[in-house]
Design an enzyme around this catalytic site. Structure first.
Site, PDB file in Angstrom:
ATOM      1  N   PRO A 197       0.821  -1.224   0.000  1.00 14.72           N
ATOM      2  CA  PRO A 197       0.000   0.000   0.000  1.00 14.72           C
ATOM      3  C   PRO A 197       0.851   1.269   0.000  1.00 14.72           C
ATOM      4  CG  PRO A 197      -0.761  -1.547   1.693  1.00 14.72           C
ATOM      5  CD  PRO A 197       0.549  -2.069   1.172  1.00 14.72           C
ATOM      6  N   GLU A 240      -0.092  -7.870   8.443  1.00  8.80           N
ATOM      7  CA  GLU A 240      -0.041  -6.405   8.538  1.00  8.80           C
ATOM      8  C   GLU A 240       1.080  -5.783   7.723  1.00  8.80           C
ATOM      9  OE1 GLU A 240      -3.229  -5.423   9.535  1.00  8.80           O
ATOM     10  OE2 GLU A 240      -1.954  -3.702  10.003  1.00  8.80           O
ATOM     11  N   ARG A 291      -1.523  -7.390 -21.702  1.00  4.70           N
ATOM     12  CA  ARG A 291      -2.282  -6.969 -22.884  1.00  4.70           C
ATOM     13  C   ARG A 291      -1.547  -5.923 -23.710  1.00  4.70           C
ATOM     14  NH1 ARG A 291      -5.110  -3.073 -22.595  1.00  4.70           N
ATOM     15  NH2 ARG A 291      -6.875  -3.665 -23.872  1.00  4.70           N
ATOM     16  N   ASP A 311      -7.523   2.187 -26.875  1.00  7.77           N
ATOM     17  CA  ASP A 311      -8.004   2.131 -25.501  1.00  7.77           C
ATOM     18  C   ASP A 311      -8.130   3.479 -24.828  1.00  7.77           C
ATOM     19  OD1 ASP A 311      -8.860  -0.139 -24.399  1.00  7.77           O
ATOM     20  OD2 ASP A 311      -6.862  -0.959 -24.068  1.00  7.77           O
TER      21      ASP A 311
HETATM   22  C1  9D3 Z   1      -3.023   0.457   8.635  1.00  7.70           C
HETATM   23  C2  9D3 Z   1      -1.977  -0.367   8.018  1.00  7.70           C
HETATM   24  N1  9D3 Z   1      -2.455  -1.089   6.831  1.00  7.70           N
HETATM   25  C3  9D3 Z   1      -2.052  -0.321   5.605  1.00  7.70           C
HETATM   26  C4  9D3 Z   1      -3.208   0.221   4.872  1.00  7.70           C
HETATM   27  C5  9D3 Z   1      -1.816  -2.393   6.881  1.00  7.70           C
HETATM   28  C6  9D3 Z   1      -2.011  -3.252   5.698  1.00  7.70           C
HETATM   29  C7  9D3 Z   1      -3.271  -3.647   5.299  1.00  7.70           C
HETATM   30  C8  9D3 Z   1      -3.422  -4.493   4.217  1.00  7.70           C
HETATM   31  C9  9D3 Z   1      -0.911  -3.692   5.003  1.00  7.70           C
HETATM   32  C10 9D3 Z   1      -1.067  -4.541   3.927  1.00  7.70           C
HETATM   33  C11 9D3 Z   1      -2.317  -4.949   3.547  1.00  7.70           C
HETATM   34  C12 9D3 Z   1      -2.477  -5.860   2.400  1.00  7.70           C
HETATM   35  N2  9D3 Z   1      -2.427  -5.125   1.128  1.00  7.70           N
HETATM   36  C13 9D3 Z   1      -1.464  -5.299   0.261  1.00  7.70           C
HETATM   37  O1  9D3 Z   1      -0.585  -6.105   0.486  1.00  7.70           O
HETATM   38  C14 9D3 Z   1      -1.460  -4.523  -0.966  1.00  7.70           C
HETATM   39  C15 9D3 Z   1      -2.357  -3.536  -1.461  1.00  7.70           C
HETATM   40  C16 9D3 Z   1      -3.571  -2.985  -0.940  1.00  7.70           C
HETATM   41  O2  9D3 Z   1      -4.071  -3.330   0.147  1.00  7.70           O
HETATM   42  N3  9D3 Z   1      -4.191  -2.025  -1.684  1.00  7.70           N
HETATM   43  C17 9D3 Z   1      -3.732  -1.594  -2.877  1.00  7.70           C
HETATM   44  N4  9D3 Z   1      -2.614  -2.069  -3.392  1.00  7.70           N
HETATM   45  C18 9D3 Z   1      -1.944  -3.033  -2.683  1.00  7.70           C
HETATM   46  S1  9D3 Z   1      -0.521  -3.742  -3.165  1.00  7.70           S
HETATM   47  C19 9D3 Z   1      -0.420  -4.698  -1.856  1.00  7.70           C
END
Ligand code: 9D3
Length: 245
Positions: free
Chosen positions: A88, A116, A154, A169
């Site tokens: 994230p 997490e 793609r 596209d």
């Molecule tokens: C409050 C802390 N959280 C961050 C928003 C912890 C957390 C939650 C969920 C950390 C990792 C995750 C799992 N998500 C991913 O591994 C992930 C992800 C996503 O949740 N949204 C958009 N892109 C991605 S890429 C990897």
């Protein structure tokens, strides 16, 4: 193009790549997707991939050792791989990044996390890039890695049935798509716009451009930011504004 996905849920990744456009690209030899179960790169009897966070707090953290171990075993040469950590915190994936990745000669290796977080040393010492697919919280990096592999696949010449649909596209030309119709000409009282039946291709192209501009102005005005419009487009936009008066 060569992709690898490192995950504790290889089934999720196999399920999608075995049933999609990717399957065709793989059959054509344009694409290789290898899926690696991170648990095979653990060394304890319980195949542990996570542990409690130093400093305390909720949730578990993915251990560094399995990621370092698989990297040393399968991708020891830094120059021939690009490790992309799905996170994230990563840069937000878009069509420009898809195009950038489609030009890669290195193997693209996606590290998918669960729980997490992933130990920070994987971010700092192994990852060459970190990507997110958008500002919403998922349960792991598997779907994001598939989203990216799908978007990049793609763009590989020959991967799509019809190579023309790629160049027209939305997003690659920066505007949203115009409306599409197929038979019947009149469906329950809703008629197809006459211009599409006219056979006049100059008129059809202009109508489509106008509808693209109209729908983009209405739904995604942000797509115009930092874009220089042609004088043709400027004129069409004037016309759209007059139409709505
Ligand atoms: C409050 C802390 N959280 C961050 C928003 C912890 C957390 C939650 C969920 C950390 C990792 C995750 C799992 N998500 C991913 O591994 C992930 C992800 C996503 O949740 N949204 C958009 N892109 C991605 S890429 C990897």
């Amino acid at each position: 193009m060569r992709f690898s996905v490192v995950t504790i849920f290889p089934d999720i990744v196999h399920a999608y790549i075995g049933a999609s456009i990717m399957k065709r690209a793989i059959a054509k030899g344009l694409l290789t997707v290898n899926v690696h179960d991170l648990r095979h790169y653990t060394s304890d009897r319980h195949r542990t991939v996570d542990d409690y966070p130093y400093g305390g707090g909720a949730g578990m953290v993915m251990k560094p050792e399995p990621f370092f171990s698989i990297t040393r075993e399968l991708w020891p040469d830094k120059g021939s791989r690009k490790i992309i950590l799905m996170s994230p915190k990563g840069r937000k994936f878009n069509q420009d990044i898809a195009m950038e990745l489609s030009g890669e000669t290195r193997e693209l290796v996606f590290f998918c996390g669960r729980y997490e977080a992933i130990d920070e040393r994987v971010h700092t010492c192994l990852a060459d890039d970190e990507l997110s697919i958008g500002d919403y919280v998922l349960t792991g990096g598997e779907l994001p890695s598939l989203v990216i592999i799908d978007a990049v696949t793609r763009l590989i010449p020959g991967a799509l049935g019809d190579s023309r649909s790629a160049e027209y596209d939305s997003f690659s030309c920066g505007l949203l798509d115009f409306p599409h119709y197929t038979r019947p000409e009149n469906f329950e009282g809703m008629a197809v716009p006459g211009v599409l039946l006219s056979g006049n291709h100059a008129d059809i192209d202009r109508w489509r451009r106008k509808e693209s501009l109209r729908i983009t102005m209405l739904k995604r005005p942000d797509l115009f930011e930092g874009r220089k419009l042609s004088s043709d487009d400027e004129n069409i936009i004037k016309e759209i504004k007059e139409d709505s008066e």
